[in-house]
Scaffold this motif. Structure first.
Motif, PDB file in Angstrom:
ATOM      1  N   ARG A 226       0.850  -1.182   0.000  1.00  0.00           N
ATOM      2  CA  ARG A 226       0.000   0.000   0.000  1.00  0.00           C
ATOM      3  C   ARG A 226       0.892   1.240   0.000  1.00  0.00           C
ATOM      4  O   ARG A 226       1.832   1.338   0.792  1.00  0.00           O
ATOM      5  N   LYS A 227       0.588   2.169  -0.889  1.00  0.00           N
ATOM      6  CA  LYS A 227       1.362   3.401  -0.985  1.00  0.00           C
ATOM      7  C   LYS A 227       0.863   4.403   0.035  1.00  0.00           C
ATOM      8  O   LYS A 227      -0.331   4.692   0.118  1.00  0.00           O
ATOM      9  N   LEU A 228       1.792   4.949   0.817  1.00  0.00           N
ATOM     10  CA  LEU A 228       1.431   5.934   1.828  1.00  0.00           C
ATOM     11  C   LEU A 228       1.108   7.283   1.190  1.00  0.00           C
ATOM     12  O   LEU A 228       1.767   7.706   0.231  1.00  0.00           O
ATOM     13  N   SER A 229       0.101   7.927   1.721  1.00  0.00           N
ATOM     14  CA  SER A 229      -0.255   9.277   1.298  1.00  0.00           C
ATOM     15  C   SER A 229      -0.454  10.107   2.561  1.00  0.00           C
ATOM     16  O   SER A 229      -1.550  10.182   3.112  1.00  0.00           O
TER      17      SER A 229
ATOM     18  N   CYS B 294     -12.451  -6.906 -12.279  1.00  0.00           N
ATOM     19  CA  CYS B 294     -11.052  -6.645 -11.958  1.00  0.00           C
ATOM     20  C   CYS B 294     -10.834  -6.466 -10.463  1.00  0.00           C
ATOM     21  O   CYS B 294      -9.699  -6.610  -9.986  1.00  0.00           O
ATOM     22  N   GLU B 295     -11.884  -6.134  -9.720  1.00  0.00           N
ATOM     23  CA  GLU B 295     -11.723  -5.976  -8.279  1.00  0.00           C
ATOM     24  C   GLU B 295     -12.489  -7.057  -7.523  1.00  0.00           C
ATOM     25  O   GLU B 295     -11.880  -7.921  -6.889  1.00  0.00           O
TER      26      GLU B 295
ATOM     27  N   ILE C 196      -7.973  -2.650  -6.384  1.00  0.00           N
ATOM     28  CA  ILE C 196      -7.506  -1.933  -7.565  1.00  0.00           C
ATOM     29  C   ILE C 196      -7.017  -0.542  -7.185  1.00  0.00           C
ATOM     30  O   ILE C 196      -6.285   0.114  -7.936  1.00  0.00           O
ATOM     31  N   TRP C 197      -7.407  -0.072  -5.974  1.00  0.00           N
ATOM     32  CA  TRP C 197      -7.006   1.247  -5.493  1.00  0.00           C
ATOM     33  C   TRP C 197      -5.621   1.233  -4.866  1.00  0.00           C
ATOM     34  O   TRP C 197      -5.122   2.281  -4.448  1.00  0.00           O
TER      35      TRP C 197
ATOM     36  N   GLY D 193      -3.930   1.810 -10.775  1.00  0.00           N
ATOM     37  CA  GLY D 193      -5.293   1.395 -10.462  1.00  0.00           C
ATOM     38  C   GLY D 193      -6.137   2.528  -9.922  1.00  0.00           C
ATOM     39  O   GLY D 193      -7.308   2.671 -10.287  1.00  0.00           O
ATOM     40  N   THR D 194      -5.532   3.365  -9.061  1.00  0.00           N
ATOM     41  CA  THR D 194      -6.265   4.501  -8.503  1.00  0.00           C
ATOM     42  C   THR D 194      -6.646   5.500  -9.584  1.00  0.00           C
ATOM     43  O   THR D 194      -7.786   5.991  -9.625  1.00  0.00           O
TER      44      THR D 194
END
Length: 525
Positions: free
Chosen positions: A142-145, A339-340, A352-353, A358-359
């Motif tokens: 998971r990419k941190l934001s 796809c999800e 997918i997010w 995907g986002t």
């Protein structure tokens, strides 16, 4: 929530209301358990945060440092639900989102584009004394934001980043009473795993599930409406087969709309109470997609068939330019869903997010879908305007008729205009509902703003669709009654061989068509 933590879920709370939300969001704070097994070995043990066999816990990472506990031996454990509470199949689904609580440190800041690697396992059991059974296990990224609103100085060390919610897990059914989530954050300097992600203090989860009370109301509505639509559909088609002529295009499309409404009405969800059908969410999306496609196509054909100036009617191929994009858009919706939710049948932690591509794709899809829905509504308004203008231009023939005939046709035109306005209103509400549902569903993925939707909105929309389809089949069913001039005092000048059916429909007897073709002389004759 933690009063001292600015990133706690202070915005998630329960508010009593007359029409409660169909879903409930429950926050959880992960417990930090200690795994005594060395991180190079595989641990088959499940760590429970509370209960008779609860794990050995630590309060924070400072305590872990003092006790020389490595980060790879710390397991974040979450038990769903809380103590003395059970999950229920009436909850239908469970969506879980995640948020990291990360403290700011000058020498341990979050790198740009930092990605967290999560080793997560999900287990279940149906009592408080049996062993946990693994349901799923996966290693996800998971990419941190995160944003740090204060100035990055030594004085502000210890303050928390403002991190967005991250998609974590989605289950298509809640068939068990208790669920256990174990999360590990493996650290490897050599592989650059979980390096540059800041100083993680805690992990918070939010579990979203459907309210059991709303589920019962929803099931009751579907159970009641299914026979109603089915009976009117059978009655409608029987009226058509009694005619000596074959059914016209509009009658076929109305019948197809009734079939799609019946398909979405059938309360197969009752079986999800006793069976672990994880595919119910996907199946529900497919049913709703079919109904949307049929409803949008029907409105185009419905308006087109009443543009009497068009010489080519009663032919489905005439509408391929309008129906084709609807079919293509519905197919794209199906692919996007597969796809999800299709992948989540095997791996509930997939999203997918989770990736940038995907986002961006998902956000672009929601934006494009909303724009297309608005453009469709504007096009439908244009078609309805054409129909109304067409009718207004042809009403000049009515004064030449006998009074009884004129009143009869004016009644048909009034009811038809009213039905067209109802159609337009139904289309507007449907488009608004589609856009709001997309925004509301996506909120848990991108955070920030949400739209509050209560149960009255969902049940009202569902009831409106059923009432609309019921009304269409009732009004457009061929009538067995006869209406001739001899019934209204036509006298010797009336032509008994030109009796007209007394019906509310304006297509199968070509009632309006006859008005449109008449001139003043022909009407007198």
């Amino acid at each position: 929530t933690d009063e001292n933590n600015p990133t706690s879920f202070a915005n998630i709370h329960c508010i009593p209301s007359t029409a409660p939300s169909p879903t409930t969001a429950v926050p959880y704070l992960a417990t930090k358990c200690v795994d005594s097994v060395h991180h190079n070995e595989k641990s088959t043990k499940w760590f429970t945060p509370w209960g008779p066999n609860q794990c050995h816990k630590i309060r924070d990472f400072e305590e872990a440092t003092v006790k020389k506990i490595e980060a790879n031996n710390i397991v974040f454990a979450v038990h769903i639900p809380g103590p003395k509470i059970e999950m229920s199949p009436w909850f239908q689904f469970m969506l879980v989102v995640l948020q990291f609580e990360i403290a700011f440190k000058m020498y341990n800041q979050i790198d740009d584009g930092a990605v967290v690697t999560i080793d997560v396992g999900l287990a279940y059991r149906d009592d408080t004394f049996s062993d946990w059974t693994e349901l799923a296990h996966s290693v996800e990224q998971r990419k941190l934001s995160c944003n740090f609103t204060a100035v990055k100085t030594f004085e502000n060390e210890g303050r928390y980043y403002d991190c967005n919610l991250l998609p974590f897990m989605e289950l298509g059914s809640v068939a068990h009473k208790y669920y256990l989530i174990n999360i590990r954050l493996p650290v490897s300097e050599r592989k650059k795993t979980n390096v540059g992600i800041g100083e993680i203090k805690d992990i918070r989860l939010v579990s979203i599930h459907q309210n059991g009370g709303f589920t019962k109301v929803w099931f009751a509505m579907k159970t009641f409406l299914t026979p109603s639509i089915f009976i009117i559909m059978v009655w409608y088609w029987r009226r058509i087969t009694m005619m000596t002529r074959p059914p016209v295009l509009l009658e076929k499309v109305i019948f197809a709309l009734g079939i799609s409404m019946t398909f979405i009405n059938i309360p197969v969800e009752w079986f999800s109470i006793g069976f672990n059908w994880t595919w119910m969410l996907l199946f529900g999306d497919i049913r709703q997609g079919i109904f949307y496609a049929m409803l949008l196509s029907f409105w185009i054909i419905f308006c087109g068939e009443h543009l009497m100036d068009h010489t080519e009617r009663n032919n489905f191929s005439v509408y391929w330019k309008q129906v084709g994009p609807i079919a293509f858009g519905s197919f794209c919706l199906f692919i996007f869903d597969m796809c999800e939710r299709g992948v989540q049948l095997k791996n509930p932690f997939f999203s997918i997010w989770a990736s940038d591509v995907g986002t961006e794709l998902a956000m672009a899809f929601i934006v494009v879908a909303g724009i297309c829905a608005c453009l469709y509504f504007l096009f439908l308004c244009f078609m309805v305007f054409q129909v109304f203008r067409n009718i207004s231009g042809k009403r000049s023939s009515l004064p030449a008729m006998t009074k009884a005939r004129r009143l009869h046709y004016e009644g048909l035109i009034f009811r038809f205009k009213f039905l067209m306005l109802v159609t337009l209103a139904c289309a507007a509400v449907t488009v608004i509902f589609f856009i709001i549902s997309q925004v509301n569903e996506g909120h848990w993925h991108w955070g920030e703003h949400t739209v509050q939707v209560n149960s009255a909105f969902f049940t009202g929309m569902y009831g409106m669709w059923n009432l609309y389809v019921f009304t269409l089949m009732f009004l457009y069913a061929p009538s067995h009654k006869r209406y001739g001039d001899e019934q209204c005092g036509g006298g010797q000048g009336s032509n008994s061989g030109e009796d007209l059916q007394l019906t509310t429909t304006v297509t199968h007897v070509d009632g309006l068509t006859e008005i449109y073709k008449m001139t003043g002389k022909e009407a007198q004759e």
